[in-house]
Design a protein around this motif. Structure first.
Motif, PDB file in Angstrom:
ATOM      1  N   HIS A 293      91.800  63.104 -74.466  1.00  0.00           N
ATOM      2  CA  HIS A 293      91.881  64.483 -74.951  1.00  0.00           C
ATOM      3  C   HIS A 293      93.281  64.866 -75.401  1.00  0.00           C
ATOM      4  CE1 HIS A 293      92.066  69.002 -73.946  1.00  0.00           C
ATOM      5  NE2 HIS A 293      91.637  68.857 -75.179  1.00  0.00           N
ATOM      6  N   MET A 294      94.304  64.443 -74.668  1.00  0.00           N
ATOM      7  CA  MET A 294      95.652  64.945 -74.903  1.00  0.00           C
ATOM      8  C   MET A 294      96.580  63.992 -75.652  1.00  0.00           C
ATOM      9  SD  MET A 294      95.579  68.016 -73.667  1.00  0.00           S
ATOM     10  CE  MET A 294      97.332  68.397 -73.683  1.00  0.00           C
ATOM     11  N   ASP A 295      96.484  62.703 -75.400  1.00  0.00           N
ATOM     12  CA  ASP A 295      97.514  61.781 -75.884  1.00  0.00           C
ATOM     13  C   ASP A 295      97.014  60.653 -76.789  1.00  0.00           C
ATOM     14  OD1 ASP A 295      99.485  63.170 -74.468  1.00  0.00           O
ATOM     15  OD2 ASP A 295      99.113  62.028 -72.637  1.00  0.00           O
ATOM     16  N   PHE A 296      95.702  60.466 -76.899  1.00  0.00           N
ATOM     17  CA  PHE A 296      95.171  59.420 -77.763  1.00  0.00           C
ATOM     18  C   PHE A 296      95.623  59.707 -79.199  1.00  0.00           C
ATOM     19  CE2 PHE A 296      91.409  57.536 -80.088  1.00  0.00           C
ATOM     20  CZ  PHE A 296      91.774  56.211 -79.832  1.00  0.00           C
ATOM     21  N   PRO A 297      96.262  58.738 -79.887  1.00  0.00           N
ATOM     22  CA  PRO A 297      96.849  59.000 -81.214  1.00  0.00           C
ATOM     23  C   PRO A 297      95.902  59.656 -82.207  1.00  0.00           C
ATOM     24  CG  PRO A 297      97.571  56.877 -80.406  1.00  0.00           C
ATOM     25  CD  PRO A 297      96.563  57.380 -79.415  1.00  0.00           C
ATOM     26  N   LEU A 298      94.625  59.211 -82.241  1.00  0.00           N
ATOM     27  CA  LEU A 298      93.680  59.817 -83.172  1.00  0.00           C
ATOM     28  C   LEU A 298      93.449  61.287 -82.833  1.00  0.00           C
ATOM     29  CD1 LEU A 298      91.679  59.627 -85.492  1.00  0.00           C
ATOM     30  CD2 LEU A 298      89.946  58.823 -83.855  1.00  0.00           C
ATOM     31  N   THR A 299      93.366  61.598 -81.543  1.00  0.00           N
ATOM     32  CA  THR A 299      93.174  62.988 -81.127  1.00  0.00           C
ATOM     33  C   THR A 299      94.369  63.845 -81.535  1.00  0.00           C
ATOM     34  OG1 THR A 299      91.913  62.209 -79.204  1.00  0.00           O
ATOM     35  CG2 THR A 299      92.665  64.486 -79.170  1.00  0.00           C
TER      36      THR A 299
ATOM     37  N   LYS B 107      91.874  75.611 -87.079  1.00  0.00           N
ATOM     38  CA  LYS B 107      91.433  76.260 -85.848  1.00  0.00           C
ATOM     39  C   LYS B 107      90.284  77.215 -86.172  1.00  0.00           C
ATOM     40  CE  LYS B 107      95.782  75.836 -83.311  1.00  0.00           C
ATOM     41  NZ  LYS B 107      96.829  76.539 -82.532  1.00  0.00           N
ATOM     42  N   THR B 108      89.078  76.683 -86.137  1.00  0.00           N
ATOM     43  CA  THR B 108      87.877  77.453 -86.444  1.00  0.00           C
ATOM     44  C   THR B 108      87.096  77.736 -85.170  1.00  0.00           C
ATOM     45  OG1 THR B 108      86.584  75.440 -86.757  1.00  0.00           O
ATOM     46  CG2 THR B 108      87.733  76.341 -88.704  1.00  0.00           C
ATOM     47  N   ALA B 109      86.038  78.527 -85.310  1.00  0.00           N
ATOM     48  CA  ALA B 109      85.169  78.813 -84.162  1.00  0.00           C
ATOM     49  C   ALA B 109      84.528  77.530 -83.646  1.00  0.00           C
ATOM     50  CB  ALA B 109      84.103  79.825 -84.553  1.00  0.00           C
ATOM     51  N   LEU B 110      84.172  76.629 -84.566  1.00  0.00           N
ATOM     52  CA  LEU B 110      83.566  75.362 -84.164  1.00  0.00           C
ATOM     53  C   LEU B 110      84.539  74.524 -83.350  1.00  0.00           C
ATOM     54  CD1 LEU B 110      81.222  73.376 -84.260  1.00  0.00           C
ATOM     55  CD2 LEU B 110      82.143  72.502 -86.441  1.00  0.00           C
ATOM     56  N   ARG B 111      85.803  74.500 -83.781  1.00  0.00           N
ATOM     57  CA  ARG B 111      86.806  73.750 -83.025  1.00  0.00           C
ATOM     58  C   ARG B 111      87.004  74.370 -81.647  1.00  0.00           C
ATOM     59  NH1 ARG B 111      93.146  72.260 -84.581  1.00  0.00           N
ATOM     60  NH2 ARG B 111      93.791  71.946 -82.411  1.00  0.00           N
ATOM     61  N   ALA B 112      86.975  75.706 -81.578  1.00  0.00           N
ATOM     62  CA  ALA B 112      87.127  76.390 -80.291  1.00  0.00           C
ATOM     63  C   ALA B 112      85.985  76.031 -79.347  1.00  0.00           C
ATOM     64  CB  ALA B 112      87.200  77.896 -80.504  1.00  0.00           C
ATOM     65  N   LYS B 113      84.751  75.971 -79.882  1.00  0.00           N
ATOM     66  CA  LYS B 113      83.605  75.611 -79.053  1.00  0.00           C
ATOM     67  C   LYS B 113      83.706  74.164 -78.562  1.00  0.00           C
ATOM     68  CE  LYS B 113      80.240  78.862 -80.981  1.00  0.00           C
ATOM     69  NZ  LYS B 113      78.968  79.020 -81.724  1.00  0.00           N
ATOM     70  N   LEU B 114      84.188  73.289 -79.448  1.00  0.00           N
ATOM     71  CA  LEU B 114      84.377  71.895 -79.060  1.00  0.00           C
ATOM     72  C   LEU B 114      85.428  71.792 -77.964  1.00  0.00           C
ATOM     73  CD1 LEU B 114      83.915  68.870 -79.410  1.00  0.00           C
ATOM     74  CD2 LEU B 114      85.622  68.898 -81.256  1.00  0.00           C
ATOM     75  N   GLY B 115      86.504  72.555 -78.121  1.00  0.00           N
ATOM     76  CA  GLY B 115      87.546  72.556 -77.109  1.00  0.00           C
ATOM     77  C   GLY B 115      87.048  73.026 -75.766  1.00  0.00           C
ATOM     78  N   GLN B 116      86.192  74.052 -75.785  1.00  0.00           N
ATOM     79  CA  GLN B 116      85.629  74.562 -74.537  1.00  0.00           C
ATOM     80  C   GLN B 116      84.725  73.523 -73.886  1.00  0.00           C
ATOM     81  OE1 GLN B 116      86.488  77.419 -73.008  1.00  0.00           O
ATOM     82  NE2 GLN B 116      85.238  76.686 -71.318  1.00  0.00           N
ATOM     83  N   TRP B 117      83.945  72.801 -74.713  1.00  0.00           N
ATOM     84  CA  TRP B 117      83.084  71.747 -74.185  1.00  0.00           C
ATOM     85  C   TRP B 117      83.908  70.641 -73.540  1.00  0.00           C
ATOM     86  CZ3 TRP B 117      82.694  66.514 -75.299  1.00  0.00           C
ATOM     87  CH2 TRP B 117      81.609  65.847 -74.705  1.00  0.00           C
ATOM     88  N   ILE B 118      85.029  70.282 -74.167  1.00  0.00           N
ATOM     89  CA  ILE B 118      85.902  69.241 -73.616  1.00  0.00           C
ATOM     90  C   ILE B 118      86.470  69.684 -72.275  1.00  0.00           C
ATOM     91  CG2 ILE B 118      88.131  68.069 -73.926  1.00  0.00           C
ATOM     92  CD1 ILE B 118      87.460  67.935 -76.926  1.00  0.00           C
ATOM     93  N   ILE B 119      86.911  70.938 -72.192  1.00  0.00           N
ATOM     94  CA  ILE B 119      87.482  71.451 -70.948  1.00  0.00           C
ATOM     95  C   ILE B 119      86.454  71.388 -69.821  1.00  0.00           C
ATOM     96  CG2 ILE B 119      88.308  73.541 -69.787  1.00  0.00           C
ATOM     97  CD1 ILE B 119      90.453  72.212 -71.444  1.00  0.00           C
ATOM     98  N   THR B 120      85.225  71.784 -70.109  1.00  0.00           N
ATOM     99  CA  THR B 120      84.211  71.800 -69.058  1.00  0.00           C
ATOM    100  C   THR B 120      83.691  70.403 -68.725  1.00  0.00           C
ATOM    101  OG1 THR B 120      82.490  72.222 -70.728  1.00  0.00           O
ATOM    102  CG2 THR B 120      83.458  74.133 -69.624  1.00  0.00           C
ATOM    103  N   THR B 121      83.832  69.457 -69.667  1.00  0.00           N
ATOM    104  CA  THR B 121      83.320  68.102 -69.459  1.00  0.00           C
ATOM    105  C   THR B 121      84.360  67.156 -68.888  1.00  0.00           C
ATOM    106  OG1 THR B 121      81.802  68.420 -71.328  1.00  0.00           O
ATOM    107  CG2 THR B 121      82.139  66.158 -70.567  1.00  0.00           C
ATOM    108  N   PHE B 122      85.593  67.233 -69.391  1.00  0.00           N
ATOM    109  CA  PHE B 122      86.654  66.307 -69.002  1.00  0.00           C
ATOM    110  C   PHE B 122      87.462  66.789 -67.802  1.00  0.00           C
ATOM    111  CE2 PHE B 122      87.429  63.958 -73.306  1.00  0.00           C
ATOM    112  CZ  PHE B 122      86.066  63.731 -73.429  1.00  0.00           C
TER     113      PHE B 122
END
Length: 281
Positions: free
Chosen positions: A217-223, A232-247
């Motif tokens: 999530h934080m340091d992988f070069p592709l990420t 920074k769209t609503a879709l990106r925000a939703k993806l970010g929220q999913w990552i926070i709750t999953t990772f």
């Protein structure tokens, strides 16, 4: 050059990013590309490599951060470590004695724990919270225990700029009734009402479930590359929220640790109460 005249001086992990966005959305407030220039602590602040590109520690960079301003009444500097170093109030006053000051504050214990969780999320430390408290220094060389001691800095800024030019916004207010918050900001700054702005808790801190997920999530070069190029769209925000709750996990502080820290900050909380500042839990 016009002088910067609105400073949000801290505290880190107290909703400053959210408050910065609210302020910057007003047509009479200009916030430059760098949210946290840290210009007035340039000789003391040691930013880590991840954070350094976002600072403006030289005269040229600080001036450049505001060259795009037009007729806005306020130029905003939201450097959260301005309250970490004694004497910063005097430096800002020498630069612009007519400046307005805003503090965003959170219960000292909650702020400290949130800051620790951010360091875990960024991979700065893998220590448990209790181990970290033995030497609570972050990767910017800031003492995080001291950064939760607000009262002395508040008194200094009030003495330097005058109480009427210093505004306190608590974490509870920031995430409470938004109309009341917007009215308070507009009254303090002498501005037309702030527009309703949908805000979410920014820069959420959390403890990674494991180091592999955190790295991806934080340091992988592709990420890292994708974060730079994807809008920074609503879709990106939703993806970010999913990552926070999953990772990550929102692990609660151990009750005995909270009790010990509450005792440690008892005198500070009493001082804040004398300044009229309290925190709901």
């Amino acid at each position: 050059m016009r002088k910067v005249n609105l400073f949000m001086v801290g505290a880190a992990k107290s909703g400053t990013t959210t408050l910065h966005k609210i302020l910057a959305a007003h047509p009479d407030v200009y916030a430059g590309p760098s949210k946290e220039p840290h210009y007035f602590v340039a000789d003391q602040f040691v930013p880590n490599p991840r954070f350094a590109p976002n600072t403006c520690l030289t005269d040229a960079k600080y001036i450049a951060n505001y060259t795009a301003a037009t007729t806005q009444k306020y130029l905003l500097d939201s450097s959260v470590h301005y309250m970490a170093y004694p004497g910063t109030d005097k430096r800002i006053y020498a630069y612009n004695p007519d400046a307005k000051i805003i503090f965003a504050l959170r219960h000292p214990v909650d702020r400290l724990y949130s800051h620790y969780k951010m360091l875990r999320k960024e991979g700065v430390t893998r220590l448990s919270f209790e181990e970290f408290l033995e030497r609570p220094i972050d990767d910017n060389k800031v003492d995080l225990m001291a950064h939760s001691l607000y009262s002395q800095r508040i008194r200094e800024y009030q003495a330097t700029f005058g109480p009427s030019n210093v505004l306190i916004i608590t974490f509870n207010e920031l995430h409470g009734d938004q109309l009341t918050l917007r009215e308070k900001l507009a009254s303090f700054l002498g501005l037309t009402p702030f527009e309703a702005l949908k805000t979410e808790h920014e820069n959420v801190s959390a403890i990674p479930k494991n180091e592999v997920l955190r790295y991806l999530h934080m340091d992988f070069p592709l990420t890292v590359w994708l974060k730079r190029i994807v809008p920074k769209t609503a879709l990106r925000a939703k993806l970010g929220q999913w990552i926070i709750t999953t990772f990550y996990e929102n692990k609660a502080m151990a009750p005995e640790t909270r009790q010990r820290l509450n005792a440690r900050f008892k005198d500070e909380l009493a001082e804040l109460a004398r300044l009229g500042i309290t925190f709901e839990r």
